[in-house]
Design a protein around this motif. Structure first.
Motif, PDB file in Angstrom:
ATOM      1  N   SER A  20       1.555 -89.814 -30.400  1.00  0.00           N
ATOM      2  CA  SER A  20       2.882 -89.238 -30.201  1.00  0.00           C
ATOM      3  C   SER A  20       3.891 -90.007 -31.041  1.00  0.00           C
ATOM      4  N   LYS A  21       3.798 -91.310 -31.001  1.00  0.00           N
ATOM      5  CA  LYS A  21       4.585 -92.207 -31.855  1.00  0.00           C
ATOM      6  C   LYS A  21       3.929 -93.574 -31.796  1.00  0.00           C
ATOM      7  N   GLN A  24       2.166 -95.020 -28.522  1.00  0.00           N
ATOM      8  CA  GLN A  24       2.130 -93.984 -27.476  1.00  0.00           C
ATOM      9  C   GLN A  24       1.089 -92.935 -27.865  1.00  0.00           C
ATOM     10  N   LEU A  26      -1.267 -89.497 -26.724  1.00  0.00           N
ATOM     11  CA  LEU A  26      -1.458 -88.354 -25.827  1.00  0.00           C
ATOM     12  C   LEU A  26      -2.943 -88.041 -25.782  1.00  0.00           C
ATOM     13  N   MET A  52       5.380 -92.244 -14.652  1.00  0.00           N
ATOM     14  CA  MET A  52       5.736 -91.016 -13.943  1.00  0.00           C
ATOM     15  C   MET A  52       4.574 -90.040 -13.903  1.00  0.00           C
ATOM     16  N   ILE A  80      -0.197 -91.022 -22.372  1.00  0.00           N
ATOM     17  CA  ILE A  80       0.183 -89.813 -21.642  1.00  0.00           C
ATOM     18  C   ILE A  80      -1.098 -89.023 -21.415  1.00  0.00           C
TER      19      ILE A  80
ATOM     20  N   GLU B 114      12.792 -87.137 -32.454  1.00  0.00           N
ATOM     21  CA  GLU B 114      11.372 -87.496 -32.627  1.00  0.00           C
ATOM     22  C   GLU B 114      10.518 -86.250 -32.779  1.00  0.00           C
ATOM     23  N   GLU B 330       4.905 -83.433 -27.599  1.00  0.00           N
ATOM     24  CA  GLU B 330       5.323 -84.100 -26.365  1.00  0.00           C
ATOM     25  C   GLU B 330       5.702 -85.524 -26.687  1.00  0.00           C
ATOM     26  N   THR B 331       6.654 -86.050 -25.965  1.00  0.00           N
ATOM     27  CA  THR B 331       6.990 -87.465 -26.148  1.00  0.00           C
ATOM     28  C   THR B 331       7.618 -88.011 -24.882  1.00  0.00           C
ATOM     29  N   TYR B 332       7.518 -89.317 -24.724  1.00  0.00           N
ATOM     30  CA  TYR B 332       8.237 -89.997 -23.647  1.00  0.00           C
ATOM     31  C   TYR B 332       9.167 -91.010 -24.311  1.00  0.00           C
ATOM     32  N   VAL B 333      10.470 -90.861 -24.085  1.00  0.00           N
ATOM     33  CA  VAL B 333      11.427 -91.798 -24.681  1.00  0.00           C
ATOM     34  C   VAL B 333      12.097 -92.591 -23.565  1.00  0.00           C
ATOM     35  N   ARG B 334      12.420 -93.843 -23.875  1.00  0.00           N
ATOM     36  CA  ARG B 334      13.000 -94.689 -22.837  1.00  0.00           C
ATOM     37  C   ARG B 334      14.156 -95.492 -23.399  1.00  0.00           C
ATOM     38  N   GLU B 341      14.679 -99.161 -16.563  1.00  0.00           N
ATOM     39  CA  GLU B 341      14.156 -98.223 -17.559  1.00  0.00           C
ATOM     40  C   GLU B 341      14.508 -96.784 -17.203  1.00  0.00           C
ATOM     41  N   TYR B 345      10.746 -87.412 -20.347  1.00  0.00           N
ATOM     42  CA  TYR B 345       9.484 -86.860 -20.834  1.00  0.00           C
ATOM     43  C   TYR B 345       9.806 -85.467 -21.343  1.00  0.00           C
ATOM     44  N   LEU B 359      13.244 -86.152 -16.199  1.00  0.00           N
ATOM     45  CA  LEU B 359      13.887 -87.474 -16.184  1.00  0.00           C
ATOM     46  C   LEU B 359      13.138 -88.401 -15.241  1.00  0.00           C
TER      47      LEU B 359
END
Lengths: 176, 399
Positions: A20-21, A24, A26, A52, A80, B114, B330-334, B341, B345, B359
Motif C-alpha cells: 500500500s505504501k 504497509q 495489504l 482497527m 491490512i 496517496e 486502500e490505505t491507512y493514514v495516521r 494516534e 482507513y 475513522l
C-alpha cells in the motif's frame, strides 16, 4: 517484511499481496483463517497492536469485506488483512479473546452492517442506535433519503412553501 | 461507643474482591438489595469532553460497574462520505472532532493524495505542519488546565481559554475560520501566511510561556490536586497493547509512542524534539505528559517558523476535483493528534466517490473499553477526572 509474507503464504495461503505504501502491506486471506493468522502475528511476529477492524460493503459482488489492521510498534510495520464473507450469511468468527477492544469494533460492525460475531461480549447490545429495527444503516442498500422522508416528513402541522413566492405573498399581497 | 465508632471508620480498604463476581467475571449486582444504585453521568455536555453518558453502578461512593453509552452526537458522517465526492467530504470530515478538526482535514487530504498519486509542494507541507501544531497547542491550552477543572479548580481553565483565543485569532488570520479551518485540502493548503503573521504568533507564544509558568504554580503546586490525582486511574502496562492505547496515555505508562517520531510525516524528521514520557500511569502522570507536550508544541512552532519558506507553490496540480476519479486502492493514514494516534482507513473503488472512509480515533478505545474497566473500584468523585485524563472526545467514537 518479505520473509514474513513468504511464511504467511506457506502457512495461511494469503493472496493478493500488495504494497500500500512504505511499511504497509495489504493481503487477503480466507475468513476462516483470520483468527489463527492474527493470533500467529500477535504471538510470534510482533504485531501486538490491533489498530482497527473495519468493514466495506461490496454489494455488487454480494460480499462484505472485513479489514483487520495490525501494527508492529517495534519495527513500525502495518498489515491490512482483508477477508471476504457472504452478504447473505453475514457472520464472522470473533477475535475478542485476542485484544480487549476488539469486541467494541465487532459490536459496532454488528449494528452498522448486520455482521454477526457469535460469542463476542455484548455484541447484541446497541452501540449508537437505540431501538433500531430497520436495515443496518451502513449497508449500501439502506436508502437514507427514503428513511428520513418516511420517518421525519411530513410532520403534522408542517407545510413547505417556495420562499420567493411565500415572501411575495406576505409582503406584497396586492402585487401581481 | 468509642470502639464502635473506630471500627466503623477503619473499614477494610481492600475492595478488590467486592462485589462478588460470577463465573464469567461479571459483578453480581442485585439492585433490589438496596446496596447498589444506578447513577447516570451525562449525556449533558460536561464542558471539556462532549456529549456522552456513563451508566455507573454505585455502592456507597464507589463505582462497581460502568458502561459507556454513546450516540448522542451521531451524524452519520461515514455514510455521508459514501454519497459525496472527495472534495465534498473535505468540509464534512472536520466536524468529526470539534476541538481538533485539522487532523481530519490532514488525514483526508493525505489519504486522497496517496491513492491519487499526488505529491504536495514543500511550502504546503510546512504550512500543514504549522496548522497541525497550532491546533495541538489550542487543544492543550484548554485541556491541561481543564484537567484541574474537573476537580473544581476552575481558575486555570478560565485562564487557558484566554490563551486559546489568542491562537484562534491566529487561525482566523491564516484560514478565515476560528474553530473549523478547512485549510488543508487534497493537493496542498488554501493560502500562504499573511504579512506579519509570524511576529504575532511568536508574540503569542511568549505569552503562553508565561502561562505555563503560571499553571505550574497554580495547579502543579496545589496539594489538593496532587492528592486527588496521584495514584488515581492507574493503567497497568500490559493494557497498553492489549487495548490499543495510544498517545499521551501510552506515554504516561512509559511507552515511547508518538506518530510524529515513529512514522515521520511532513517534515517532522527535521525538527528537534523527543518523546515526553512518564512512568506512573495515573491521572497526574498523564497530566504531566500533556504539560510537557504543551512545552514541546510551543518549541516546535518556533522551530517551524524559523525553518519554513515564506513563498512557493502551495497547491499541486490535481485533476478537476469535481470529476476526480481516484484509482482503486486502500490505505491507512495516521497522524499524531493531541489525544493520540488518529487514523483514517480509506478504500477507493475507482470512482469519484470514496467507497469507505473509516475513522479510528484514540477515544474509540480510551473512552469505551478502557474507561469502563478503569472506573471500577474508583470513587464517584474521581470519575470525571479519569474521563478527562483519557482525553475523551465522543464525536470520534460515533462519527
Amino acid at each position: 517484511m518479505e520473509n514474513l509474507i513468504n511464511k504467511l503464504q506457506d502457512m495461511f495461503a494469503v493472496k493478493d499481496v500488495q504494497d500500500s505504501k512504505k511499511n504497509q502491506i495489504l493481503l487477503t486471506v480466507k475468513a476462516s483463517k483470520v483468527p489463527a493468522l492474527l493470533s500467529f502475528l500477535k504471538e510470534f511476529e510482533g504485531f501486538k497492536v490491533l489498530v482497527m477492524i473495519s468493514s466495506v460493503d461490496w454489494i455488487e459482488i454480494g460480499k462484505f469485506q472485513l479489514s483487520y489492521i495490525v501494527n508492529d510498534p517495534d519495527k513500525k510495520n502495518d498489515l491490512i488483512i482483508r477477508a471476504f464473507i457472504s452478504r447473505k450469511e453475514a457472520s464472522m468468527i470473533s477475535i475478542h479473546s485476542l485484544w480487549g477492544h476488539a469486541s467494541t469494533f465487532q459490536r459496532e460492525i454488528k449494528e452498522m452492517y448486520g455482521i454477526d460475531f457469535p460469542g463476542s461480549p455484548r455484541v447484541d447490545e446497541p452501540f449508537l442506535l437505540e431501538g433500531w429495527d430497520d436495515t443496518p444503516p451502513m449497508r449500501r442498500d439502506f436508502d437514507t433519503k427514503k428513511y428520513s422522508e418516511e420517518t421525519f416528513f411530513p410532520r403534522p402541522g408542517r407545510e413547505s412553501n417556495d420562499p420567493a413566492e411565500y415572501m411575495k405573498k406576505r409582503l406584497y399581497p396586492d402585487e401581481k | 461507643m468509642k470502639n464502635n465508632l473506630t471500627s466503623l471508620l477503619n473499614w477494610n480498604t481492600n475492595r478488590s474482591n467486592y462485589p462478588e463476581m460470577d463465573a464469567d467475571g461479571n459483578p453480581i449486582i442485585d439492585l433490589e438489595s438496596q446496596k447498589f444504585i444506578k447513577v447516570w453521568q451525562g449525556p449533558n455536555h460536561p464542558g471539556v469532553t462532549g456529549n456522552m453518558s456513563l451508566e455507573l453502578t454505585i455502592s456507597g461512593d464507589e463505582v462497581v460497574d460502568s458502561k459507556t453509552h454513546v450516540g448522542y452526537l451521531h451524524r452519520g458522517f461515514e455514510k455521508l462520505f459514501e454519497r459525496r465526492k472527495y472534495i465534498q467530504c473535505f468540509p464534512t470530515c472536520i466536524r468529526m472532532c470539534v476541538p481538533e478538526p485539522d487532523t481530519n482535514e490532514y488525514n483526508l487530504a493525505v489519504g486522497t493524495e496517496e491513492l491519487g498519486g499526488i505529491e504536495v509542494p514543500d511550502t504546503a507541507k510546512w504550512l500543514r505542519m504549522l496548522a497541525l501544531e497550532m491546533a495541538r497547542l489550542q487543544v492543550l491550552l484548554r485541556m491541561v488546565p481543564g484537567q484541574a477543572g474537573t476537580m473544581g479548580l476552575g481558575l486555570g481553565s478560565q485562564w487557558g481559554m484566554y490563551y486559546r483565543e489568542l491562537i484562534l485569532d491566529r487561525f482566523e488570520e491564516l484560514t478565515g475560520g476560528r474553530i473549523y479551518h478547512m485549510y488543508i485540502l487534497p493537493g496542498g493548503v488554501r493560502g500562504l501566511m499573511p504579512e506579519g503573521f509570524d511576529k504575532r504568533l511568536l508574540g503569542n507564544l511568549d505569552k503562553i510561556d508565561g502561562f505555563i509558568a503560571d499553571i505550574d504554580k497554580l495547579i502543579f503546586s496545589n496539594a489538593v490536586f496532587k492528592k486527588r490525582t496521584i495514584g488515581t486511574g492507574f493503567i497497568p502496562n500490559d493494557w497498553v497493547d492489549h487495548y490499543g492505547i495510544t498517545g499521551p496515555v501510552a506515554r504516561a505508562a512509559g511507552y515511547k509512542r508518538d506518530v510524529r517520531k515513529d512514522y515521520p510525516y511532513l517534515f517532522y524528521d527535521q525538527l528537534d524534539f523527543d518523546y515526553n514520557i512518564a512512568q506512573e500511569s495515573d491521572v497526574f502522570a498523564r497530566f504531566e505528559v500533556r504539560r510537557q507536550d504543551l512545552v514541546t508544541t510551543v518549541d516546535l512552532l518556533r522551530q517551524i517558523l524559523a525553518k519554513m519558506p515564506r513563498t512557493g507553490d502551495i497547491r499541486a496540480t490535481t485533476p478537476n476535483v469535481l470529476h476526480w476519479k481516484i484509482p482503486k486502492g486502500e490505505t491507512y493514514v495516521r497522524v499524531e493528534s493531541s489525544r493520540g494516534e488518529y487514523g483514517f482507513y480509506m478504500v477507493s473503488d475507482g470512482t469519484e466517490y470514496p467507497r469507505r472512509i473509516n475513522l479510528r480515533g484514540p477515544s474509540y478505545t480510551h473512552a469505551v473499553s478502557v474507561l469502563e474497566k478503569l472506573l471500577v473500584n474508583s470513587n464517584i468523585s474521581d470519575v470525571s477526572a479519569i474521563m478527562v485524563s483519557l482525553a475523551t472526545c465522543p464525536p470520534e467514537i460515533e462519527r
